[in-house]
Structure formats: C-alpha cells, structure tokens
Design a protein around this motif. Sequence first.
Motif, PDB file in Angstrom:
ATOM      1  N   ASN A   1       0.839  -1.189   0.000  1.00 12.25           N
ATOM      2  CA  ASN A   1       0.000   0.000   0.000  1.00 12.25           C
ATOM      3  C   ASN A   1       0.884   1.252   0.000  1.00 12.25           C
ATOM      4  N   TYR A   2       0.369   2.298  -0.606  1.00  9.62           N
ATOM      5  CA  TYR A   2       1.072   3.579  -0.617  1.00  9.62           C
ATOM      6  C   TYR A   2       0.159   4.652  -0.034  1.00  9.62           C
ATOM      7  N   LYS A   3       0.744   5.510   0.778  1.00  2.00           N
ATOM      8  CA  LYS A   3      -0.020   6.630   1.333  1.00  2.00           C
ATOM      9  C   LYS A   3      -0.311   7.664   0.250  1.00  2.00           C
ATOM     10  N   LEU A   4       0.542   7.709  -0.760  1.00  2.00           N
ATOM     11  CA  LEU A   4       0.382   8.636  -1.865  1.00  2.00           C
ATOM     12  C   LEU A   4      -0.987   8.472  -2.517  1.00  2.00           C
ATOM     13  N   ARG A   5      -1.638   9.587  -2.815  1.00  2.00           N
ATOM     14  CA  ARG A   5      -2.922   9.551  -3.504  1.00  2.00           C
ATOM     15  C   ARG A   5      -2.802  10.228  -4.863  1.00  2.00           C
ATOM     16  N   ASP A   6      -3.745   9.943  -5.731  1.00  2.00           N
ATOM     17  CA  ASP A   6      -3.714  10.578  -7.050  1.00  2.00           C
ATOM     18  C   ASP A   6      -3.839  12.092  -6.902  1.00  2.00           C
ATOM     19  N   TRP A   7      -3.270  12.778  -7.866  1.00  2.00           N
ATOM     20  CA  TRP A   7      -3.112  14.232  -7.823  1.00  2.00           C
ATOM     21  C   TRP A   7      -4.399  14.904  -8.306  1.00  2.00           C
ATOM     22  N   LEU A   8      -5.038  15.649  -7.406  1.00  2.00           N
ATOM     23  CA  LEU A   8      -6.221  16.427  -7.762  1.00  2.00           C
ATOM     24  C   LEU A   8      -5.755  17.618  -8.591  1.00  2.00           C
ATOM     25  N   PHE A   9      -6.120  17.623  -9.873  1.00  2.00           N
ATOM     26  CA  PHE A   9      -5.435  18.486 -10.833  1.00  2.00           C
ATOM     27  C   PHE A   9      -6.289  19.644 -11.355  1.00  2.00           C
ATOM     28  N   SER A  10      -7.511  19.808 -10.886  1.00  2.00           N
ATOM     29  CA  SER A  10      -8.315  20.904 -11.423  1.00  2.00           C
ATOM     30  C   SER A  10      -8.631  21.938 -10.359  1.00  2.00           C
ATOM     31  N   ARG A  11      -8.824  23.173 -10.814  1.00  2.00           N
ATOM     32  CA  ARG A  11      -9.159  24.286  -9.931  1.00  2.00           C
ATOM     33  C   ARG A  11     -10.314  25.074 -10.557  1.00  2.00           C
ATOM     34  N   GLN A  12     -11.127  25.668  -9.692  1.00  2.00           N
ATOM     35  CA  GLN A  12     -12.251  26.475 -10.167  1.00  2.00           C
ATOM     36  C   GLN A  12     -11.803  27.947 -10.166  1.00  2.00           C
ATOM     37  N   ARG A  13     -10.871  28.248 -11.048  1.00  2.00           N
ATOM     38  CA  ARG A  13     -10.291  29.586 -11.123  1.00  2.00           C
ATOM     39  C   ARG A  13     -10.308  30.066 -12.567  1.00  2.00           C
ATOM     40  N   TYR A  14     -10.133  31.362 -12.713  1.00  2.00           N
ATOM     41  CA  TYR A  14      -9.967  31.933 -14.050  1.00  2.00           C
ATOM     42  C   TYR A  14      -8.501  31.919 -14.462  1.00  2.00           C
ATOM     43  N   TRP A  15      -7.636  32.351 -13.550  1.00  2.00           N
ATOM     44  CA  TRP A  15      -6.242  32.608 -13.898  1.00  2.00           C
ATOM     45  C   TRP A  15      -5.425  31.309 -13.797  1.00  2.00           C
ATOM     46  N   GLY A  16      -5.592  30.481 -14.797  1.00  2.00           N
ATOM     47  CA  GLY A  16      -4.868  29.216 -14.896  1.00  2.00           C
ATOM     48  C   GLY A  16      -4.986  28.687 -16.310  1.00  2.00           C
ATOM     49  N   GLU A  17      -4.264  27.621 -16.587  1.00  2.00           N
ATOM     50  CA  GLU A  17      -4.291  27.054 -17.930  1.00  2.00           C
ATOM     51  C   GLU A  17      -5.624  26.332 -18.162  1.00  2.00           C
ATOM     52  N   PRO A  18      -6.399  26.706 -19.201  1.00  2.00           N
ATOM     53  CA  PRO A  18      -7.600  25.931 -19.524  1.00  2.00           C
ATOM     54  C   PRO A  18      -7.223  24.513 -19.974  1.00  2.00           C
ATOM     55  N   PHE A  19      -8.102  23.574 -19.697  1.00  2.00           N
ATOM     56  CA  PHE A  19      -7.875  22.200 -20.150  1.00  2.00           C
ATOM     57  C   PHE A  19      -8.181  22.095 -21.644  1.00  2.00           C
ATOM     58  N   PRO A  20      -7.370  21.373 -22.406  1.00  2.00           N
ATOM     59  CA  PRO A  20      -7.649  21.166 -23.835  1.00  2.00           C
ATOM     60  C   PRO A  20      -8.623  19.993 -24.020  1.00  2.00           C
ATOM     61  N   ILE A  21      -9.778  20.114 -23.372  1.00  2.00           N
ATOM     62  CA  ILE A  21     -10.765  19.028 -23.306  1.00  2.00           C
ATOM     63  C   ILE A  21     -12.145  19.595 -23.605  1.00  2.00           C
ATOM     64  N   VAL A  22     -12.949  18.819 -24.320  1.00  2.00           N
ATOM     65  CA  VAL A  22     -14.359  19.151 -24.499  1.00  2.00           C
ATOM     66  C   VAL A  22     -15.211  17.964 -24.061  1.00  2.00           C
ATOM     67  N   TRP A  23     -16.470  18.272 -23.722  1.00  2.00           N
ATOM     68  CA  TRP A  23     -17.440  17.259 -23.283  1.00  2.00           C
ATOM     69  C   TRP A  23     -18.544  17.149 -24.326  1.00  2.00           C
ATOM     70  N   GLU A  24     -18.859  15.907 -24.663  1.00  2.00           N
ATOM     71  CA  GLU A  24     -19.887  15.645 -25.663  1.00  2.00           C
ATOM     72  C   GLU A  24     -20.659  14.404 -25.243  1.00  2.00           C
ATOM     73  N   ASN A  25     -21.962  14.556 -25.074  1.00  2.00           N
ATOM     74  CA  ASN A  25     -22.819  13.435 -24.641  1.00  2.00           C
ATOM     75  C   ASN A  25     -22.319  12.807 -23.340  1.00  2.00           C
ATOM     76  N   GLY A  26     -21.885  13.668 -22.422  1.00  2.00           N
ATOM     77  CA  GLY A  26     -21.469  13.180 -21.108  1.00  2.00           C
ATOM     78  C   GLY A  26     -20.091  12.571 -21.073  1.00  2.00           C
ATOM     79  N   LYS A  27     -19.379  12.595 -22.185  1.00  2.00           N
ATOM     80  CA  LYS A  27     -18.031  12.020 -22.223  1.00  2.00           C
ATOM     81  C   LYS A  27     -17.009  13.096 -22.599  1.00  2.00           C
ATOM     82  N   HIS A  28     -15.802  12.929 -22.090  1.00  2.00           N
ATOM     83  CA  HIS A  28     -14.751  13.889 -22.402  1.00  2.00           C
ATOM     84  C   HIS A  28     -13.885  13.370 -23.545  1.00  2.00           C
ATOM     85  N   ARG A  29     -13.316  14.299 -24.296  1.00  2.00           N
ATOM     86  CA  ARG A  29     -12.348  13.945 -25.330  1.00  2.00           C
ATOM     87  C   ARG A  29     -11.354  15.096 -25.474  1.00  2.00           C
TER      88      ARG A  29
END
Length: 860
Positions: free
Chosen positions: A445-473
Amino acid sequence: MSSERRKPYPFDQIEPKWQAIWEERQLFHAPNPGEKGFDAAKPKFYILDMFPYPSGAGLHVVHPEGYTATDIVARYKRMRGFSVLHPMGWDAFGLPAEQYAIKSGQHPAVTTRENVAKFKRQLTRIGFSYDWQREINTTDPGYYKWTQWIFLQIYNSWFNPETKRAEPISTYRGTDPDSVRLAYVADVPVNWCPELGTVLANEEVVDGKSEVGGFPVVRRPMRQWMLRITAYAERLLDELDELDWPEGIKLLQRNWIGRSEGAEIDFKIDKSDQEIRVFTTRPDTLYGGTFLVLAPEHSLVDLIVTEEQWPVVREYRERTARKSELERADLSKEKTGVFTGAYATNPANNEKIPIWIADYVLVGYGTGAIGGVPAHDERDLEFAKKFDLPIVVVVQPKGDEPAIGFTGEGIAVNSPIINGLTSAEAKKKITAWLEERGLGKCAINYKLRDWLFSRQRYWGEPFPIVWENGKHRSLGEDELPVVPPALDDYKPTGTGEPPLAKAKDWVRYSDKALRETNTMPQWAGSCWYYLRFCDPRNDQRFVGEEAERYWMGGDKPGGVDLYVGGTEHAVLHLLYARFWHKALFDLGYVSKPEPFQRLVNQGIILGEDNQKMSKSRGNIVNPDDVIDQHGADAFRCYEMFMGPLEQMKPWSMRGVEGVARFLARVWRLLMTENQAGAWELSGKVKNVEPDKAQQKMLHATIKKVTQDIESFSFNTAISQMMIFVNAFTNIEMIPLSAMRTFLILLNPFAPHIASELSERLNAKFADMRGDITEHAWPSYDEQLLVEDEVEIVIQVNGKVRDRMKMPVDASREDVEQAALARPKVQSVVGDALTPYLKVIVVPNKVANVVIPKPEDKNKE
C-alpha cells in the motif's frame, strides 16, 4: 555640496555601469547546439533556481539568498570552462492575481506584467548573470500551449503494470480506456472555499480556513480531474536513491509516498452481501480486531447505517466536512466517532464486531477503512477507551513492557492459528491462511494519492478538453493553445461552477460539445519549466531533441546539474515534476529518467528580531534599501557571509555594514583619491613578482575559495578573501599578478567591483586584456603551500620567553643553539650558566631551556 554621506567607494556608479555592459554584450547567453558561438568541446552545467511567483510586494532579502548562491556557482563554472545554462522566469499563474482582479477589475495579465517587471528590475540590480534571452512566463500562451500539450500526452496514455511504464492509450486492450488513463475524472471530496470559489490543496488550508484571505473551507464531493501519480509510486520511491539530494528531503518524499507492506483483509458485513476491505501492516493482530472504522465519506456508509443511527451519522458527516484533512489526521486531537448500527464478521474468529465512522480515517488513504486493534495501536486504543470497546491482547512483548499499548513485534497469543509464533512468522502464516480461504491477500500500500489536478479559477491554464454526450475527449494539438476568454467579472459563480463558465460563447465549442471550464493548478507550469528553458523559443516542440539531450545530458539519471530552492517545495513540487518527467521519459520525449540530479535547499532568513519575516511583524527588509545604502556587491556578499547556506539565520544590518567595509578595503587596496577627489589606480600596484609569503597567501586563497565554492561553503570563502586583503594591506609594492588572480576569485561574489578594478588594471597594464568574466579560473600549486618553516616556542624552565622560526628539517642541535642565542633567553640565563644548561626539544614545536638548581651545579 550634497548632504548625502560620502560612499566609501563609488558602487552607485560602477554597478549600473557593469549591469548595462553585461546586458549590451549578452555575456551570459548560453548558445544551444547549432547556434552561433556554440562550442561542443565545452562540458555543460545546468544551474537552476526555483523560479518565483511574481507577487505585488516584490523581492525581500529571503528570495535572493539561493539566487546569489547559484550565481556564484554559475560565474565560477564559466571561468572553469563550462557552458553554463543559468536561466530565470516566472511562475505567474496563481490565486493572488485573480483575487486582485476580483477586487479591482484589472485583468490578472496586467497585474502579472507589472509584478514581473518589478521582480526583473530588482534581480537585474543585484547583478545576477542570468541568460535573459531564455526568460519564460507560465502565463504566456506560447508557454502554456506546451503545458496543455503535455497534459494531452498524459491524458492519452496509460500505465502498463506489466512494463511499469506509461504507454499510448492505443496499446490498451481493455474495453474502457477512460478507466486507466493517466488523466481521468472522478467525484472526490475536496476542500471547497465558497468565498474564493475554488478547490484548495490541503497545504492551502490552515485551521479550516483558506491561506489566502482566511475564508471558511468545507469538504464536499466534486467532479475533478485527477492525475494517476499513484501508478508511479514505486518508481518515485526507488529512483530517489541515485539522486544527490539531502537525506532529509529524500525522507520527506519517502514518507509522503508512504510505502507499506501487509495484507488486504475482507470483513463480511452482517445482513448484507457487501464486504469491507481493510489494509493492515499487522495481519498478525487480526484476532485482536474488535471494531471497524470507516471514513465518514466511505461509499458503504449510506448502505449500512441503520435508521436509528442515521441522524447522528448525518450530523457527524456534516461536522467532518468542515475540517481539512490535516486537521483530521492530527494525532494529538481528541478522537471522535459515531456507531453506524451495523456489524461485520472478523474472518479469523467469526465474531461480530461493530462498524463505526470516525474523522481520523480518510477515504483517500488505503481503502478508507481500518480494523481497530486497540491493544496494539495507540490511536485505536484511545478510540476504544473513549467508546468502551473491547481490548484483546494478541501480541506478548518479549520484555517487561505492558502488553496493552504495545505496538512492537513480539509473540502471538490468543490467536489459535498462530499462537507462539514471532510477529514476523505470524504475519506470513495468517496471510497464507487468509489467501487459501479467499479472505485476504498480500498487498503493498502507498499513502500517496492521485493528484487532484483541477481548480475552479480563471487565472490558470484551460484544459484542452471538451465534453460531448457526457463524455470527455481531447482537442487536437493544432487547436493549442486554448486561451482563456476575456471576462468582465472574475468573481466566483457561487454555484461551484468555475468562472470560465460565465463565458457562454467560449464554452460552446460546437453544437454538440462544451469546453471544460476547470483550469489547471499552479503546479502545472512549474512541472516542466526546466525543460522549456533548454529551448524557450521553439514553436514546433516543447523542447528540441538536440537541446534537451545537450542540457539534460550526462552520465547520471538527473538532467539539471544543480537545483536550488526552499524546503517549502520539498515534497509536492519535486514529486509532481518527477512524475511528469517520468511519463515524458516513458513516452520517449526526454532522454533522462529524472529532472534534477543535485538539490540544495537554502535556509530561512529571519528578521533582525529573530522572527520570520512578514508584513504583520514589520520586519521585512527590501533589497533595494540595502543596495541604495551599501551596494549590490555588499548585499550579495552579506547574503552568503551570514552563515552556511542551508541553515536558518537572522538578518543584521550591522553585518551588512561589516561586509561593505571589506569591499571598501578591496577598493582602497588598488585605488587612491587624487587631489581633485577622483579615484585613480594606486601607484603601489607594480608589475613585480610576489614574494614567498605573498605567493603562499595567494595560493592558499585560491585553494580555499575553490574548494568552498564546490562545497557551497560561501561564508568561509569570503572569510579567506578578507584574510588575503589584510595580508596585502599596508605593503610598499602590491604585485599586479596577485591582484589579477584575487579579482578573479572575488568576481563570482562581488562581480561589479571585481569587473571595475580589473578594467582599471587593464587601462594601465598590458599584461591582460578582456572582460574579467572571460578569464580562466586560477589553479593553485600545492608545493607553494607546503610549510618549510615552523614557529618554535622557546621556554625557560617551562615559562614562555620567546618564539622563533626554524626550517622544518632543522636538527635538534641547530634548534638548541638558536634557542640559546636568542637575546631574551640570554637575558635570563647569562653566559655563566650556559655550560650547565639543558635544552629539551620537541621537534617543530618547543625548545625548553632548563636551568639547573644550585645544588645540581655544585655536583658538576
């Protein structure tokens, strides 16, 4: 006449002069392979500072401590014949600029641009030898285009457990690639700050409030982008060994990753077909398990809680949501918890045990459930005593220690399958027994957890992702960079939606697809900036292959030769950067498995009151004020003279004054004022050879300064140069060659005064030409450092009377004769006693003249 106090030397004139010369001549630019001026025969040395966040307050004296150390090494390495990459840039996305935008309406880009200009002016004024042609800014679309590109490589990859490497998602043969991507979406409990309108990392929450603004923070589940850093836990841990990092930092990383070996054990829930899986490092204590504890957010809680217990469980979960994980994990706090009303079966003895929830169990650690063994775990014991739960001893200490509360290894008792076995033997046997029956298995077992990578901010890099029919691409690489839209209002939406959601036209990517409106955390840009520095103007690739192989090359696993920064980044930044780098390495984009080979952490500089510098205490020292009064060279030298780089030390303006006096003595050693009050080269400086003592002092200083720079002992290097100046002060003729060499030694520490004095020497003497930065670092001759004379202490009847110099190979007889001939000895013993004297010689140390007592003389 000006009322301003006359400066001990004209640093206010020479420092801007040399900074302008360095900028005009671009002396510190390091050409890439294939560029004009590149010399493939030179070895490379990549020196990197942890680049700063450009705050509105500008620099204070803590920031330049590490920068000064790296600048000394950079200037030294150039003189040693290295091609040195020493860049600077700006980690400029971040919450403070966004908060200012919310209050003022000024776009964060404007604020950032103003702050960067202020920081750059201050850094330039200190005389750092950065290659400003390589300057980068994480908020520049030309930079974050490649941050987004790297995210896409991670998104379009998975970690193959067989090869233990990241591979393109196209190689995955399963039916659900989204379930194994290195970047994925999950509903996870987060630290949500309604006032700031964003998720905060644990480190950004202090006592249940946001670090920025002090606003209340609650725990709530939200859809978040996650990076699967846990897939790399084993490599992140094992591959630390080959890095030249402080052991304390390695230990912090190991503890954060938290590898532990044990067993996963399944407990069947009573009156249900569900099971609770628990990880434990002590399966040998299974018979002592008298209760289970789930994290309040555990998915099974809603399924198992009884109707009678539901109100108290709900109220407890609401209270827990208002606590940060750091608060919940605090071992010193009083234990709290609530019984769910449900039971499970202990697989070892088939006894029913109660299932509780408690805030000290975190859903992200292990399985989010623990087996309570109160007799042999301090936390469980405290919990059991508070709630009157059974305590069963199952490990007998080998010594006299009490069994209850014993957490070490001993002999198994009250455990029929393993009674009498040592803890090590018992662990193996009980785990095998569980595996045979399908009730458990060996696990790491590892204490390390997956990295929470999103923020609800304006001043940051937008994700190069779109959502279509409930799925991301992912978007195509030709659509990068994704630039955040202009907004009139940067305030949080209040609904949990990010500010980007306000830009309705921007969000609507097409008739069927919507853009992702979360942004990346500030960590994103700093995860790979060291690679962009290698090739910052490349618009075809995040870093050119040839440039990356050259600057990140070498025979060690890490590419950056020296990385210097504060211990506040000892865990997360270093861990995240290593993770991104390893993924890029696996995918064939970089040539080395590690980003940073050698790491050095500078210590904290306290205020003059011995307290941490802060606005509230009013003890912050602005470098501009110090430079105005004493000059940049004095500021640089004092930052290094305070004490060992890694240690904490208090600032002292009196200390700055002392170092400034040293530099003034250097100036006056070579310069004198004429009758008009102008400075000119001293007539004492002559093109003559140094005498034997001067040669010895010179070569001792070369050796000391060289070794001290290599070992980061900058304070003692400065001390040696002070000794050198003292030795050459007040002599009739100052040897030109010795001064030339000394100025080269001084140059990394005080480059302005060293450059100016070197130029003054060039104007009068034709022995050397060119800028001092282009001169070779001197070597020392060990033969000149060999002691050929020693000081002998002369005693008469044990009392020190005189001292004398003698050759180290002088015979005993020579020492006796010389000692007896000394006037101070003769004045005590006289000629009459000389025939009766006895001289005891300790070679190269002492000559003790013994005068006989009168009765001894009569016997003669």
